[in-house]
Scaffold this motif. Structure first.
Motif, short mmCIF file in Angstrom:
data_model
loop_
_atom_site.label_atom_id
_atom_site.label_comp_id
_atom_site.label_asym_id
_atom_site.label_seq_id
_atom_site.Cartn_x
_atom_site.Cartn_y
_atom_site.Cartn_z
N SER A 81 0.85 -1.19 0.00
CA SER A 81 0.00 0.00 0.00
C SER A 81 0.89 1.25 0.00
O SER A 81 1.99 1.25 0.53
CB SER A 81 -0.92 0.00 1.21
OG SER A 81 -0.18 -0.03 2.42
N HIS A 82 0.39 2.28 -0.63
CA HIS A 82 1.08 3.57 -0.65
C HIS A 82 0.33 4.51 0.29
O HIS A 82 -0.89 4.64 0.20
CB HIS A 82 1.10 4.13 -2.07
CG HIS A 82 2.08 3.45 -2.96
ND1 HIS A 82 1.95 2.14 -3.37
CD2 HIS A 82 3.24 3.89 -3.50
CE1 HIS A 82 2.96 1.81 -4.14
NE2 HIS A 82 3.75 2.86 -4.24
N TRP A 83 1.07 5.13 1.18
CA TRP A 83 0.48 5.98 2.22
C TRP A 83 0.76 7.45 1.94
O TRP A 83 1.84 7.82 1.49
CB TRP A 83 1.06 5.62 3.58
CG TRP A 83 0.48 4.37 4.14
CD1 TRP A 83 0.73 3.08 3.73
CD2 TRP A 83 -0.46 4.27 5.20
NE1 TRP A 83 0.01 2.20 4.48
CE2 TRP A 83 -0.73 2.89 5.40
CE3 TRP A 83 -1.09 5.20 6.02
CZ2 TRP A 83 -1.62 2.45 6.37
CZ3 TRP A 83 -1.97 4.76 6.99
CH2 TRP A 83 -2.23 3.39 7.16
N ILE A 84 -0.23 8.26 2.23
CA ILE A 84 -0.09 9.71 2.23
C ILE A 84 -0.04 10.11 3.69
O ILE A 84 -0.88 9.68 4.48
CB ILE A 84 -1.28 10.39 1.52
CG1 ILE A 84 -1.31 9.96 0.05
CG2 ILE A 84 -1.19 11.90 1.67
CD1 ILE A 84 -2.55 10.42 -0.70
N GLY A 85 0.91 10.91 4.06
CA GLY A 85 1.03 11.30 5.46
C GLY A 85 1.55 12.72 5.58
O GLY A 85 2.04 13.32 4.63
N GLY A 86 1.44 13.24 6.76
CA GLY A 86 2.05 14.52 7.09
C GLY A 86 1.61 15.68 6.23
O GLY A 86 2.40 16.58 5.97
N ASP A 115 3.34 -0.37 -9.23
CA ASP A 115 3.14 -1.24 -8.08
C ASP A 115 2.10 -0.72 -7.09
O ASP A 115 1.87 -1.32 -6.05
CB ASP A 115 4.46 -1.48 -7.35
CG ASP A 115 5.02 -0.23 -6.69
OD1 ASP A 115 4.64 0.90 -7.11
OD2 ASP A 115 5.84 -0.36 -5.78
N CYS A 116 1.44 0.38 -7.41
CA CYS A 116 0.45 0.96 -6.49
C CYS A 116 -0.91 0.32 -6.72
O CYS A 116 -1.49 0.42 -7.79
CB CYS A 116 0.36 2.47 -6.69
SG CYS A 116 -0.76 3.26 -5.51
N ARG A 117 -1.42 -0.33 -5.69
CA ARG A 117 -2.74 -0.96 -5.74
C ARG A 117 -3.76 -0.22 -4.89
O ARG A 117 -4.92 -0.15 -5.23
CB ARG A 117 -2.67 -2.42 -5.25
CG ARG A 117 -1.68 -3.29 -5.99
CD ARG A 117 -2.20 -3.67 -7.37
NE ARG A 117 -1.23 -4.50 -8.08
CZ ARG A 117 -0.45 -4.06 -9.05
NH1 ARG A 117 -0.51 -2.80 -9.45
NH2 ARG A 117 0.41 -4.85 -9.65
N VAL A 118 -3.29 0.34 -3.75
CA VAL A 118 -4.20 1.01 -2.83
C VAL A 118 -3.48 2.19 -2.19
O VAL A 118 -2.28 2.13 -1.93
CB VAL A 118 -4.75 0.03 -1.76
CG1 VAL A 118 -3.65 -0.47 -0.84
CG2 VAL A 118 -5.87 0.64 -0.95
#
Length: 165
Positions: A81-86, A115-118
Motif C-alpha cells: 500500500s502507498h500511504w499519504i502522510g504529514g 506497483d500501487c494498488r491502494v
C-alpha cells in the motif's frame, strides 16, 4: 516537480516539489492553525525529520505558484500500500483549495506507479476538515486504526487522473 496543472481558488498552480537546499526552511516553518495543534505538529519540521531519519517517508513541498504553502509526504508499506502522510497546509493558506489540489496531485502521481494498488492515510477523528476532504476524494474507512487515528483507503484504480481546474 509534480504537477497536473491544478489551481487553488485564487488561481495559483499547485505543485509538489522536492525538498531541497533552497526551500527546506520554508517547508520546516509551515504551521497549522492554533486549533489544529491537537492533531498536528506545531511545525512541519517534525515531518521533515521523520523523512530524513526513518527512511520510510518521502517529503514534498506543497507550492502554490512560487510560494511554499505546505508539506506532504508519502511512503510505501510492506504490504504494497502507498500511504499519504504529514499533510500540513500553512494556517494562512488554508481554505483556498491548496490542500485538495495537493492531495489530488499526490494521489494521481502515486496511483500512476505500476506497483500501487491502494492508497491509505490516517487522520485524527476530531479533525473534521480532514475527514470531509478525504471522504470527498473517495477514501473510505477501514476497520484498522493507526494509534488513535482513523485509517481510510482508496483503490488506486478508483483515482481519477487530475485535470486542470
Amino acid at each position: 516537480m509534480i504537477s497536473f496543472g491544478l489551481l487553488d481558488r485564487t488561481g495559483r498552480r499547485v505543485a509538489l516539489h522536492e525538498v531541497h537546499d533552497e526551500n527546506w526552511r520554508a517547508v520546516a516553518d509551515i504551521a497549522p492553525l492554533d486549533g489544529q495543534r491537537r492533531y498536528a505538529p506545531a511545525l512541519a519540521a517534525r515531518y521533515l525529520v521523520l523523512s530524513m531519519r526513518e527512511g520510510v517517508w518521502n517529503s514534498f513541498a506543497v507550492c502554490a505558484d512560487d510560494t511554499v504553502a505546505g508539506h506532504v509526504m508519502w511512503g510505501r508499506d510492506d504490504d504494497g500500500s502507498h500511504w499519504i502522510g504529514g499533510m500540513l497546509i500553512d494556517g494562512a493558506e488554508q481554505g483556498q483549495g491548496v490542500g485538495r489540489a495537493a492531495a489530488r496531485t499526490l494521489m494521481g502521481w502515486l496511483a500512476g506507479h505500476e506497483d500501487c494498488r491502494v492508497l491509505r492515510l490516517s487522520y485524527h477523528p476530531d479533525n473534521a476538515a480532514a475527514g470531509h476532504l478525504y471522504a470527498s476524494l473517495g477514501f473510505e474507512p477501514m476497520t484498522a486504526v493507526e494509534g488513535d487515528e482513523i485509517v481510510v483507503e482508496l483503490s488506486a484504480r478508483a483515482v481519477i487522473a487530475p485535470s486542470a481546474g
